[in-house]
Design an enzyme around this catalytic site. Sequence first.
Site, PDB file in Angstrom:
ATOM      1  CE  LYS A  52      -3.999  -2.424   2.019  1.00 24.02           C
ATOM      2  NZ  LYS A  52      -4.581  -2.794   3.384  1.00 24.02           N
ATOM      3  CD  GLN A  96      -3.460  -4.604   6.274  1.00 26.39           C
ATOM      4  OE1 GLN A  96      -3.703  -3.403   5.774  1.00 26.39           O
ATOM      5  NE2 GLN A  96      -3.922  -5.564   5.546  1.00 26.39           N
ATOM      6  CG  ASP A 119      -9.847  -0.011   4.588  1.00 28.19           C
ATOM      7  OD1 ASP A 119      -9.261  -0.730   3.213  1.00 28.19           O
ATOM      8  OD2 ASP A 119      -9.166  -0.141   5.723  1.00 28.19           O
TER       9      ASP A 119
HETATM   10  N1  GUN Z   1      -6.949  -6.815   5.756  1.00 34.99           N
HETATM   11  C1  GUN Z   1      -6.801  -7.523   4.497  1.00 34.99           C
HETATM   12  N2  GUN Z   1      -7.694  -6.646   3.593  1.00 34.99           N
HETATM   13  C2  GUN Z   1      -7.566  -5.537   4.038  1.00 34.99           C
HETATM   14  C3  GUN Z   1      -8.257  -4.208   3.622  1.00 34.99           C
HETATM   15  O1  GUN Z   1      -8.612  -4.232   2.509  1.00 34.99           O
HETATM   16  N3  GUN Z   1      -8.312  -3.129   4.628  1.00 34.99           N
HETATM   17  C4  GUN Z   1      -7.682  -3.354   5.864  1.00 34.99           C
HETATM   18  N4  GUN Z   1      -7.788  -2.100   6.597  1.00 34.99           N
HETATM   19  N5  GUN Z   1      -6.949  -4.377   6.305  1.00 34.99           N
HETATM   20  C5  GUN Z   1      -7.199  -5.500   5.278  1.00 34.99           C
END
Ligand code: GUN
Length: 285
Positions: A52, A96, A119
Site C-alpha cells: 500500500k 490494517q 477502506d
Molecule cells: N486486511 C486485509 N484486507 C484489508 C483491507 O482491505 N483493509 C484493511 N484495513 N485491512 C485489511
Amino acid sequence: MATRIDGKAIAASVRSDVAKEVEVLKEKGITPGMAVVIVGDDPASRIYVNNKKKACAEVGIYSEEYALPASTTQEELLALVHELNQKEEIHGILVQSPLPKGLDEKLIVDNIDPKKDVDAFHAVNVGRIMIGDYHFLPCTPAGVIELLDRSGIEIAGKRCVVVGRSNIVGKPMAMLLLHRNGTVTICHSKTQNLSEICKQADILVAAVGKAKFITADMVKEGAVVIDVGMNRDENGKLCGDVDYAAVEPLASFITPVPGGVGPMTIAMLMKNAVSAAKIQNDLPV
Ligand code: GUN
C-alpha cells in the site's frame, strides 16, 4: 475458451488515471495524504502494508506509516486514530486488519472520521453504500466492478450470483451489482442447492475463501467468472476459490489468481485516497 481478465494491466491503468488526478490536485496545492496503521507483526499484514505504501509513492500520494507493537492498548490506538482524524495533511486512514487479540476492530474503525475512511468499513459508509449515496467504495468489490466495466461486460439485467456474505466483500459486492441493475443472489454456507443457483449465474463472483470451491458443474456455459479468493492449494501454490483449469473452458470471461482481482484492491484504495482529499477540500468527487 474464456477471455482472461488481466487484473494486473487494468490495475496499472487505474493507478495511472489516479496519478493524473493527483497531479491536478497538486497543481491546486493539495497533496493527498494517507496514514497506514499496522499493529503487531502479522507477516501477511506487513506485506499488504508495504504494498500500500509503495502504491501511494507510485501515484504521488504522501503516506505515513504507524507501526505499533502488539502490546498496544485500545486507548493508545484510539488516541492515534483521533490524532489522525485531526491531522490536516492526512486525508485517508487505514488500520490494517486483523488487529491483535484484545483490540476491538469495530470500535477502532467506528472512531475513524467517515470522511477519512478509505477502506469504507465505517458504519456510516456501509450505510451510504446501501442507499447508493457514496464516495468511498470498499476496495475489492469496487475493483470487481471496474474489471467488469473495463472488460466491456454489461451488468444490467444479468443474473449475478455472489458466493460469500462477508461485510468486506460479499455484502457490498451484491449491493454494487444491484446498483448497476443486476439481479442479485447472495449464497453462503447454509444455502441449499448451491450448485444449481450458481449454474444460473451470468456473472458469478466467488468470495468464499475455500480453494477451488467453484467447480465446473456449478458454472453455466458462457458465464463471467470472477474469483476473489486467495488461498493455497494442497501443494502450497496460490489459488482462488474457482477451479480455474476446469472452469476456464466453460466461461466467457474469467479472472486468474494471482493477477485478477488482487491487484485491483490497492488500485481502488488509491482512488479512494484521492476522493478523500477532494471531499476534505470541498472539491467535487
Ligand atoms: N486486511 C486485509 N484486507 C484489508 C483491507 O482491505 N483493509 C484493511 N484495513 N485491512 C485489511
